[in-house]
Design a protein around this motif. Structure first.
Motif, PDB file in Angstrom:
ATOM      1  N   ARG A   5       0.831  -1.211   0.000  1.00 50.40           N
ATOM      2  CA  ARG A   5       0.000   0.000   0.000  1.00 50.40           C
ATOM      3  C   ARG A   5       0.862   1.256   0.000  1.00 50.40           C
ATOM      4  O   ARG A   5       0.583   2.209  -0.720  1.00 50.40           O
ATOM      5  CB  ARG A   5      -0.921   0.013   1.214  1.00 50.40           C
ATOM      6  CG  ARG A   5      -2.000  -1.013   1.166  1.00 50.40           C
ATOM      7  CD  ARG A   5      -2.902  -0.899   2.399  1.00 50.40           C
ATOM      8  NE  ARG A   5      -3.804  -2.011   2.481  1.00 50.40           N
ATOM      9  CZ  ARG A   5      -4.816  -2.236   1.660  1.00 50.40           C
ATOM     10  NH1 ARG A   5      -5.047  -1.416   0.696  1.00 50.40           N
ATOM     11  NH2 ARG A   5      -5.586  -3.290   1.801  1.00 50.40           N
ATOM     12  N   MET A   6       1.912   1.245   0.819  1.00 46.24           N
ATOM     13  CA  MET A   6       2.799   2.409   0.899  1.00 46.24           C
ATOM     14  C   MET A   6       3.493   2.643  -0.441  1.00 46.24           C
ATOM     15  O   MET A   6       3.630   3.791  -0.874  1.00 46.24           O
ATOM     16  CB  MET A   6       3.838   2.210   2.008  1.00 46.24           C
ATOM     17  CG  MET A   6       4.687   3.439   2.242  1.00 46.24           C
ATOM     18  SD  MET A   6       3.737   4.935   2.633  1.00 46.24           S
ATOM     19  CE  MET A   6       3.246   4.606   4.291  1.00 46.24           C
ATOM     20  N   SER A   7       3.876   1.579  -1.111  1.00 44.44           N
ATOM     21  CA  SER A   7       4.509   1.715  -2.422  1.00 44.44           C
ATOM     22  C   SER A   7       3.554   2.352  -3.428  1.00 44.44           C
ATOM     23  O   SER A   7       3.947   3.224  -4.203  1.00 44.44           O
ATOM     24  CB  SER A   7       4.974   0.354  -2.925  1.00 44.44           C
ATOM     25  OG  SER A   7       5.510   0.465  -4.216  1.00 44.44           O
ATOM     26  N   ILE A   8       2.309   1.933  -3.401  1.00 47.81           N
ATOM     27  CA  ILE A   8       1.309   2.500  -4.316  1.00 47.81           C
ATOM     28  C   ILE A   8       1.117   3.980  -4.016  1.00 47.81           C
ATOM     29  O   ILE A   8       1.089   4.818  -4.930  1.00 47.81           O
ATOM     30  CB  ILE A   8      -0.023   1.726  -4.209  1.00 47.81           C
ATOM     31  CG1 ILE A   8       0.156   0.304  -4.758  1.00 47.81           C
ATOM     32  CG2 ILE A   8      -1.141   2.459  -4.957  1.00 47.81           C
ATOM     33  CD1 ILE A   8      -0.988  -0.645  -4.442  1.00 47.81           C
ATOM     34  N   LEU A   9       1.022   4.329  -2.747  1.00 48.96           N
ATOM     35  CA  LEU A   9       0.853   5.732  -2.376  1.00 48.96           C
ATOM     36  C   LEU A   9       2.059   6.579  -2.785  1.00 48.96           C
ATOM     37  O   LEU A   9       1.913   7.722  -3.237  1.00 48.96           O
ATOM     38  CB  LEU A   9       0.601   5.852  -0.867  1.00 48.96           C
ATOM     39  CG  LEU A   9      -0.721   5.257  -0.380  1.00 48.96           C
ATOM     40  CD1 LEU A   9      -0.789   5.287   1.138  1.00 48.96           C
ATOM     41  CD2 LEU A   9      -1.907   5.979  -0.999  1.00 48.96           C
ATOM     42  N   LYS A  10       3.244   6.016  -2.681  1.00 42.60           N
ATOM     43  CA  LYS A  10       4.450   6.737  -3.102  1.00 42.60           C
ATOM     44  C   LYS A  10       4.465   6.940  -4.616  1.00 42.60           C
ATOM     45  O   LYS A  10       4.919   7.968  -5.100  1.00 42.60           O
ATOM     46  CB  LYS A  10       5.710   6.000  -2.643  1.00 42.60           C
ATOM     47  CG  LYS A  10       5.962   6.149  -1.160  1.00 42.60           C
ATOM     48  CD  LYS A  10       7.204   5.413  -0.719  1.00 42.60           C
ATOM     49  CE  LYS A  10       7.402   5.559   0.779  1.00 42.60           C
ATOM     50  NZ  LYS A  10       8.560   4.818   1.268  1.00 42.60           N
ATOM     51  N   MET A  11       3.962   5.947  -5.367  1.00 39.39           N
ATOM     52  CA  MET A  11       3.895   6.096  -6.823  1.00 39.39           C
ATOM     53  C   MET A  11       2.914   7.202  -7.198  1.00 39.39           C
ATOM     54  O   MET A  11       3.161   7.960  -8.141  1.00 39.39           O
ATOM     55  CB  MET A  11       3.499   4.775  -7.492  1.00 39.39           C
ATOM     56  CG  MET A  11       4.602   3.735  -7.478  1.00 39.39           C
ATOM     57  SD  MET A  11       4.272   2.281  -8.505  1.00 39.39           S
ATOM     58  CE  MET A  11       2.903   1.505  -7.669  1.00 39.39           C
ATOM     59  N   GLY A  15       3.969  10.911  -8.921  1.00 39.81           N
ATOM     60  CA  GLY A  15       3.422  11.131 -10.256  1.00 39.81           C
ATOM     61  C   GLY A  15       3.661   9.979 -11.206  1.00 39.81           C
ATOM     62  O   GLY A  15       3.362  10.074 -12.394  1.00 39.81           O
ATOM     63  N   THR A  16       4.188   8.855 -10.712  1.00 36.45           N
ATOM     64  CA  THR A  16       4.413   7.679 -11.548  1.00 36.45           C
ATOM     65  C   THR A  16       3.091   7.131 -12.066  1.00 36.45           C
ATOM     66  O   THR A  16       3.001   6.678 -13.202  1.00 36.45           O
ATOM     67  CB  THR A  16       5.156   6.585 -10.755  1.00 36.45           C
ATOM     68  OG1 THR A  16       6.375   7.127 -10.261  1.00 36.45           O
ATOM     69  CG2 THR A  16       5.453   5.376 -11.619  1.00 36.45           C
ATOM     70  N   ILE A  17       2.077   7.174 -11.207  1.00 37.12           N
ATOM     71  CA  ILE A  17       0.730   6.762 -11.602  1.00 37.12           C
ATOM     72  C   ILE A  17      -0.255   7.845 -11.152  1.00 37.12           C
ATOM     73  O   ILE A  17       0.047   8.633 -10.254  1.00 37.12           O
ATOM     74  CB  ILE A  17       0.334   5.392 -11.002  1.00 37.12           C
ATOM     75  CG1 ILE A  17       0.307   5.434  -9.466  1.00 37.12           C
ATOM     76  CG2 ILE A  17       1.243   4.285 -11.509  1.00 37.12           C
ATOM     77  CD1 ILE A  17      -0.211   4.168  -8.806  1.00 37.12           C
ATOM     78  N   SER A  18      -1.414   7.865 -11.779  1.00 37.15           N
ATOM     79  CA  SER A  18      -2.444   8.837 -11.408  1.00 37.15           C
ATOM     80  C   SER A  18      -3.172   8.358 -10.152  1.00 37.15           C
ATOM     81  O   SER A  18      -3.061   7.191  -9.760  1.00 37.15           O
ATOM     82  CB  SER A  18      -3.444   9.009 -12.547  1.00 37.15           C
ATOM     83  OG  SER A  18      -4.240   7.842 -12.677  1.00 37.15           O
ATOM     84  N   VAL A  60      12.076   5.536 -16.441  1.00 41.18           N
ATOM     85  CA  VAL A  60      10.962   4.820 -15.816  1.00 41.18           C
ATOM     86  C   VAL A  60      11.494   4.066 -14.611  1.00 41.18           C
ATOM     87  O   VAL A  60      12.548   3.436 -14.675  1.00 41.18           O
ATOM     88  CB  VAL A  60      10.307   3.827 -16.802  1.00 41.18           C
ATOM     89  CG1 VAL A  60       9.235   3.000 -16.117  1.00 41.18           C
ATOM     90  CG2 VAL A  60       9.744   4.543 -18.015  1.00 41.18           C
ATOM     91  N   ASN A  61      10.749   4.148 -13.516  1.00 43.76           N
ATOM     92  CA  ASN A  61      11.095   3.438 -12.290  1.00 43.76           C
ATOM     93  C   ASN A  61       9.788   2.958 -11.674  1.00 43.76           C
ATOM     94  O   ASN A  61       9.104   3.718 -11.004  1.00 43.76           O
ATOM     95  CB  ASN A  61      11.846   4.373 -11.340  1.00 43.76           C
ATOM     96  CG  ASN A  61      12.235   3.697 -10.047  1.00 43.76           C
ATOM     97  OD1 ASN A  61      12.023   2.504  -9.861  1.00 43.76           O
ATOM     98  ND2 ASN A  61      12.795   4.465  -9.146  1.00 43.76           N
ATOM     99  N   VAL A  62       9.421   1.715 -11.956  1.00 42.86           N
ATOM    100  CA  VAL A  62       8.155   1.175 -11.473  1.00 42.86           C
ATOM    101  C   VAL A  62       8.445  -0.035 -10.593  1.00 42.86           C
ATOM    102  O   VAL A  62       9.142  -0.961 -11.007  1.00 42.86           O
ATOM    103  CB  VAL A  62       7.228   0.764 -12.647  1.00 42.86           C
ATOM    104  CG1 VAL A  62       5.937   0.167 -12.134  1.00 42.86           C
ATOM    105  CG2 VAL A  62       6.952   1.949 -13.553  1.00 42.86           C
ATOM    106  N   PHE A  75       1.012  -0.434 -16.246  1.00 41.76           N
ATOM    107  CA  PHE A  75       1.442   0.931 -15.955  1.00 41.76           C
ATOM    108  C   PHE A  75       2.844   1.227 -16.482  1.00 41.76           C
ATOM    109  O   PHE A  75       3.313   2.347 -16.369  1.00 41.76           O
ATOM    110  CB  PHE A  75       1.384   1.200 -14.448  1.00 41.76           C
ATOM    111  CG  PHE A  75      -0.013   1.129 -13.926  1.00 41.76           C
ATOM    112  CD1 PHE A  75      -0.928   2.116 -14.235  1.00 41.76           C
ATOM    113  CD2 PHE A  75      -0.436   0.059 -13.157  1.00 41.76           C
ATOM    114  CE1 PHE A  75      -2.236   2.052 -13.773  1.00 41.76           C
ATOM    115  CE2 PHE A  75      -1.734  -0.020 -12.688  1.00 41.76           C
ATOM    116  CZ  PHE A  75      -2.636   0.976 -12.999  1.00 41.76           C
ATOM    117  N   VAL A  76       3.514   0.238 -17.036  1.00 44.02           N
ATOM    118  CA  VAL A  76       4.828   0.448 -17.630  1.00 44.02           C
ATOM    119  C   VAL A  76       4.601   0.912 -19.064  1.00 44.02           C
ATOM    120  O   VAL A  76       3.928   0.239 -19.834  1.00 44.02           O
ATOM    121  CB  VAL A  76       5.665  -0.852 -17.615  1.00 44.02           C
ATOM    122  CG1 VAL A  76       7.012  -0.632 -18.283  1.00 44.02           C
ATOM    123  CG2 VAL A  76       5.840  -1.349 -16.183  1.00 44.02           C
TER     124      VAL A  76
END
Length: 118
Positions: A5-11, A15-18, A60-62, A75-76
């Motif tokens: 969850r924390m990783s998703i919030l950081k993305m 701005g890596t994901i909307s 890109v850093n996913v 998302f890549v």
């Protein structure tokens, strides 16, 4: 699970994901069955890195939690991974492989794609 969850919030924050994409990932994380939370090994992350070889910068850093690999790969940006066989990546994750599983240098586009399973 909190790490995912924390990783998703950081993305989302970076701005890596909307926010909408983040919401979809969080929803998928809540809905994944228990069987999807384990793999053949102790894999926690699929990391996709794309480097611009001309400027020597990362484009890109996913980081995708292993339970969401199939969903998260969308998302890549496709233009950076056109030479990558996503089915092979999925098979490697499923089989519990770890370490660098893809390292491609595209001289024409001047990019290097690296996929690591940790």
């Amino acid at each position: 699970m909190d790490e995912e969850r924390m990783s998703i919030l950081k993305m989302i924050e970076s701005g890596t994901i909307s926010a909408q994409e983040g919401m979809e990932l969080l929803t998928a994380l809540d809905q994944k069955p228990v069987a999807a939370q384990t793999t053949g090994g102790n894999i926690k992350w699929l990391r996709v890195r794309v480097y611009d070889m001309k400027s020597n910068r990362q484009k890109v850093n996913v980081n995708i939690p292993y339970g969401l690999v199939k969903f998260g790969l969308k998302f890549v940006p496709k233009e950076y991974v056109k030479d990558v066989n996503m089915d092979e990546i999925m098979e490697a994750v499923k089989n519990g492989e770890q370490g660098k599983i893809v390292d491609i240098f595209d001289e024409e586009d001047g990019v290097r794609v690296e996929v690591t399973v940790e």
